[in-house]
Design an enzyme around this catalytic site. Structure first.
Site, mmCIF file in Angstrom:
data_model
loop_
_atom_site.group_PDB
_atom_site.id
_atom_site.type_symbol
_atom_site.label_atom_id
_atom_site.label_comp_id
_atom_site.label_asym_id
_atom_site.label_seq_id
_atom_site.Cartn_x
_atom_site.Cartn_y
_atom_site.Cartn_z
ATOM 1 N N ARG A 1 -6.213 12.132 -5.799
ATOM 2 C CA ARG A 1 -7.487 11.456 -5.611
ATOM 3 C C ARG A 1 -8.631 12.471 -5.622
ATOM 4 O O ARG A 1 -9.679 12.227 -6.234
ATOM 5 C CB ARG A 1 -7.456 10.726 -4.272
ATOM 6 C CG ARG A 1 -8.641 9.858 -3.974
ATOM 7 C CD ARG A 1 -8.435 9.271 -2.578
ATOM 8 N NE ARG A 1 -9.397 8.243 -2.239
ATOM 9 C CZ ARG A 1 -10.608 8.492 -1.785
ATOM 10 N NH1 ARG A 1 -11.025 9.731 -1.647
ATOM 11 N NH2 ARG A 1 -11.409 7.487 -1.480
ATOM 12 N N ARG B 1 0.822 -1.224 0.000
ATOM 13 C CA ARG B 1 0.000 0.000 0.000
ATOM 14 C C ARG B 1 0.847 1.262 0.000
ATOM 15 O O ARG B 1 0.453 2.271 0.599
ATOM 16 C CB ARG B 1 -0.964 0.027 1.193
ATOM 17 C CG ARG B 1 -2.059 -1.016 1.133
ATOM 18 C CD ARG B 1 -3.163 -0.571 0.190
ATOM 19 N NE ARG B 1 -4.101 -1.669 -0.015
ATOM 20 C CZ ARG B 1 -5.236 -1.807 0.645
ATOM 21 N NH1 ARG B 1 -5.586 -0.901 1.515
ATOM 22 N NH2 ARG B 1 -6.019 -2.835 0.400
ATOM 23 N N ASP C 1 -6.705 -2.470 -7.717
ATOM 24 C CA ASP C 1 -7.189 -3.203 -6.558
ATOM 25 C C ASP C 1 -7.357 -4.670 -6.924
ATOM 26 O O ASP C 1 -7.532 -4.988 -8.105
ATOM 27 C CB ASP C 1 -8.526 -2.632 -6.061
ATOM 28 C CG ASP C 1 -8.838 -3.139 -4.660
ATOM 29 O OD1 ASP C 1 -8.306 -2.562 -3.689
ATOM 30 O OD2 ASP C 1 -9.565 -4.144 -4.526
ATOM 31 N N TYR D 1 -14.901 -11.848 -0.855
ATOM 32 C CA TYR D 1 -15.634 -10.613 -1.165
ATOM 33 C C TYR D 1 -16.828 -10.884 -2.085
ATOM 34 O O TYR D 1 -17.887 -10.265 -1.944
ATOM 35 C CB TYR D 1 -14.703 -9.587 -1.824
ATOM 36 C CG TYR D 1 -13.715 -8.977 -0.856
ATOM 37 C CD1 TYR D 1 -14.126 -8.033 0.087
ATOM 38 C CD2 TYR D 1 -12.379 -9.344 -0.866
ATOM 39 C CE1 TYR D 1 -13.219 -7.470 0.983
ATOM 40 C CE2 TYR D 1 -11.466 -8.786 0.019
ATOM 41 C CZ TYR D 1 -11.895 -7.855 0.941
ATOM 42 O OH TYR D 1 -11.004 -7.310 1.830
ATOM 43 N N ARG E 1 -3.308 6.780 0.979
ATOM 44 C CA ARG E 1 -3.819 7.989 1.647
ATOM 45 C C ARG E 1 -2.874 8.620 2.656
ATOM 46 O O ARG E 1 -3.122 9.732 3.087
ATOM 47 C CB ARG E 1 -5.161 7.669 2.308
ATOM 48 C CG ARG E 1 -6.272 7.526 1.298
ATOM 49 C CD ARG E 1 -7.531 6.984 1.920
ATOM 50 N NE ARG E 1 -7.331 5.608 2.337
ATOM 51 C CZ ARG E 1 -8.271 4.843 2.863
ATOM 52 N NH1 ARG E 1 -9.472 5.331 3.069
ATOM 53 N NH2 ARG E 1 -8.017 3.600 3.194
HETATM 54 O O1 CP3 Z 1 0.076 0.689 -3.083
HETATM 55 C C1 CP3 Z 1 -0.357 -0.470 -3.317
HETATM 56 O O2 CP3 Z 1 -0.200 -1.429 -2.537
HETATM 57 C C2 CP3 Z 1 -1.032 -0.746 -4.648
HETATM 58 C C3 CP3 Z 1 -2.422 -0.718 -4.730
HETATM 59 C C4 CP3 Z 1 -3.323 -1.679 -3.979
HETATM 60 C C5 CP3 Z 1 -4.589 -1.269 -3.490
HETATM 61 N N1 CP3 Z 1 -5.240 -2.357 -3.002
HETATM 62 C C6 CP3 Z 1 -5.109 0.106 -3.558
HETATM 63 C C7 CP3 Z 1 -6.212 0.503 -2.681
HETATM 64 C C8 CP3 Z 1 -3.199 -3.048 -3.707
HETATM 65 C C9 CP3 Z 1 -2.028 -3.976 -3.975
HETATM 66 C C10 CP3 Z 1 -4.426 -3.461 -3.092
HETATM 67 C C11 CP3 Z 1 -4.700 -4.848 -2.706
HETATM 68 C C12 CP3 Z 1 -5.885 -5.148 -1.893
HETATM 69 N N2 CP3 Z 1 -7.128 -4.556 -1.926
HETATM 70 C C13 CP3 Z 1 -5.947 -6.223 -0.979
HETATM 71 C C14 CP3 Z 1 -4.796 -7.187 -0.707
HETATM 72 C C15 CP3 Z 1 -3.793 -6.630 0.221
HETATM 73 C C16 CP3 Z 1 -4.264 -6.479 1.640
HETATM 74 O O3 CP3 Z 1 -4.328 -5.334 2.098
HETATM 75 O O4 CP3 Z 1 -4.544 -7.503 2.294
HETATM 76 C C17 CP3 Z 1 -7.221 -6.226 -0.416
HETATM 77 C C18 CP3 Z 1 -7.737 -7.184 0.646
HETATM 78 C C19 CP3 Z 1 -7.967 -5.186 -1.022
HETATM 79 C C20 CP3 Z 1 -9.393 -4.819 -0.781
HETATM 80 C C21 CP3 Z 1 -9.528 -3.405 -0.374
HETATM 81 N N3 CP3 Z 1 -9.452 -2.337 -1.243
HETATM 82 C C22 CP3 Z 1 -9.778 -2.874 0.925
HETATM 83 C C23 CP3 Z 1 -9.949 -3.702 2.165
HETATM 84 C C24 CP3 Z 1 -9.823 -1.473 0.799
HETATM 85 C C25 CP3 Z 1 -10.103 -0.463 1.890
HETATM 86 C C26 CP3 Z 1 -8.785 -0.079 2.465
HETATM 87 C C27 CP3 Z 1 -8.865 0.968 3.534
HETATM 88 O O5 CP3 Z 1 -7.750 1.380 3.928
HETATM 89 O O6 CP3 Z 1 -9.920 1.397 3.979
HETATM 90 C C28 CP3 Z 1 -9.589 -1.164 -0.563
HETATM 91 C C29 CP3 Z 1 -9.515 0.188 -1.155
HETATM 92 C C30 CP3 Z 1 -8.173 0.585 -1.621
HETATM 93 N N4 CP3 Z 1 -7.367 -0.172 -2.427
HETATM 94 C C31 CP3 Z 1 -7.500 1.802 -1.329
HETATM 95 C C32 CP3 Z 1 -6.277 1.771 -2.011
HETATM 96 C C33 CP3 Z 1 -5.226 2.840 -2.078
HETATM 97 C C34 CP3 Z 1 -8.060 2.977 -0.524
HETATM 98 C C35 CP3 Z 1 -8.786 3.806 -1.520
HETATM 99 C C36 CP3 Z 1 -9.008 5.210 -1.134
HETATM 100 O O7 CP3 Z 1 -8.150 6.059 -1.462
HETATM 101 O O8 CP3 Z 1 -10.072 5.473 -0.541
#
Ligand code: CP3
Length: 345
Positions: free
Chosen positions: A36, A23, A73, A148, A27
């Site tokens: 964003r 990540r 994602d 999911y 943010r």
């Molecule tokens: O920087 C990176 O790692 C690359 C981008 C990336 C994102 N999601 C962007 C994202 C990657 C590799 C992921 C993978 C992802 N997404 C996983 C596997 C890794 C892990 O964390 O276990 C999972 C389970 C998800 C599902 C997901 N997407 C969740 C649970 C969330 C909410 C996260 C939160 O912090 O509330 C997301 C949204 C998401 N994916 C964001 C980002 C940057 C937040 C989006 C925003 O800006 O609001």
């Protein structure tokens, strides 16, 4: 000279211990929040290659990590399989899969048709990233995506998803199989578009016991890895909270296994039979400690890394928290880069 990340991922000795952060584009970075806001939201960013490439590059410019991870994602490719998806802030599916008939709704993925914007993002990044900073392409693991798809949103224990494995075994197998097929093609397309390593995120696999992992998820993972092997790029698998599954992970055709922060790297290496390069595993909460404590904790992960049989890629043990101070990330990356690769004393 081979990029340190790629050298380490192949089990060669890199010029320094490579580091990147799960990540890392997100943010906690003011420049991310700005992009964003101007884009109108997360999904708009992932669908606009210039913006997705821009936020992928932001942490590389600021901190000089050794690898970039595609900004997208794990759920994104499912839109190309016919699933309606939104984010609030995690993934939400308003019409989740609940039956064997629903499983048949899932279309096969054609990456060029279904997610052209992801592939274009990879092409831009392949041009713009420095030669020694490879792009990591990624996908969600079949079981984590199933969680999911069935539940419709994140939960702590994904009870409905796990119940589906028990009540609808054939449909669950079919679903995992369709997901494995789709993600294999998706990852291959990312590599052909310029990704130089591929990672499978299995965020929720820790919910499975070893026999269920062996029977259902392991074959799905191995199917993806076997499809990708001929591409010749390093393959990474992250079984989050999966220490109890390590003895079943042995023998998978991956190069690197990600380790969460709960398991010491040395213990993981032992359980995995020394077969893999390990990636991890600083507890993300340590970035909230005073700088001196952060550096002590980083050194302890680096020490553990030097003892590993095949090698180490430094990372956190899971994604970085959005409240993290970017200056702490700068300190961490600097410390890893200054550390000797092998113990001298
Ligand atoms: O920087 C990176 O790692 C690359 C981008 C990336 C994102 N999601 C962007 C994202 C990657 C590799 C992921 C993978 C992802 N997404 C996983 C596997 C890794 C892990 O964390 O276990 C999972 C389970 C998800 C599902 C997901 N997407 C969740 C649970 C969330 C909410 C996260 C939160 O912090 O509330 C997301 C949204 C998401 N994916 C964001 C980002 C940057 C937040 C989006 C925003 O800006 O609001």
């Amino acid at each position: 000279m081979t990029a340190p990340f790629l050298a380490a991922a192949r089990g060669e000795t890199p010029s320094h211990t490579p580091v990147w952060i799960m990540r890392q584009a997100g943010r906690y970075l003011p420049e991310y929040r700005e992009t964003r806001a101007s884009a109108g939201g997360f999904q708009e960013m992932t669908r606009t290659p210039e913006l997705a490439a821009e936020v992928t590059l932001q942490p590389i410019r600021r901190f000089g990590m050794d690898a970039a991870i595609l900004f997208s994602d794990i759920m994104t490719p499912l839109e190309g399989m016919g699933i309606d998806l939104r984010f609030d802030p995690g993934p939400v599916i308003d019409n989740p899969i609940r039956s064997a008939d629903d499983v048949k709704r899932l279309r096969a993925l054609d990456p060029d048709e279904g997610v052209p914007f992801v592939l274009e993002t990879c092409r831009i990044l392949a041009r713009e990233l420095p030669e020694n900073v490879p792009l990591i392409g990624f996908a969600g693991a079949p079981f984590t995506l199933l969680c999911y798809l069935i539940e419709g949103h994140g939960t702590k224990s994904f009870v409905q998803a796990r119940a589906f494995l028990r009540s609808e075994l054939d449909a669950a197998r079919e679903l995992l199989d369709r997901l494995a097929h789709g993600m294999a093609l998706y990852l291959e397309a990312q590599a052909r578009a310029g990704a130089r390593a591929l990672m499978i995120f299995d965020s929720w696999v820790g919910l499975l016991d070893a026999p269920t992992f062996r029977a259902l998820e392991r074959p799905a993972i191995e199917r993806i890895l076997t499809h990708l092997r001929p591409l010749g790029v390093p393959l990474l698998y992250f079984p989050n909270q999966g220490a109890h599954l390590h003895h079943e992970v042995v023998g998978l055709h991956a190069d690197v296994i990600g380790v969460d922060w709960r398991t010491p790297l040395e213990a993981a290496d032992e359980a995995l039979g020394g077969q893999f390069v390990l990636q991890g595993n600083l507890d993300p909460s340590i970035l909230f400690a005073p700088p001196e404590s952060l550096l002590v904790a980083a050194d302890s992960v680096l020490d553990a890394g030097r003892s590993l049989r095949r090698g180490h890629i430094f990372n956190l043990g899971h994604g970085i928290d959005k409240r993290t101070d970017p200056d702490q990330v700068a300190r961490l990356v600097e410390r890893v880069h200054a550390a000797p690769v092998r113990a001298t004393g």
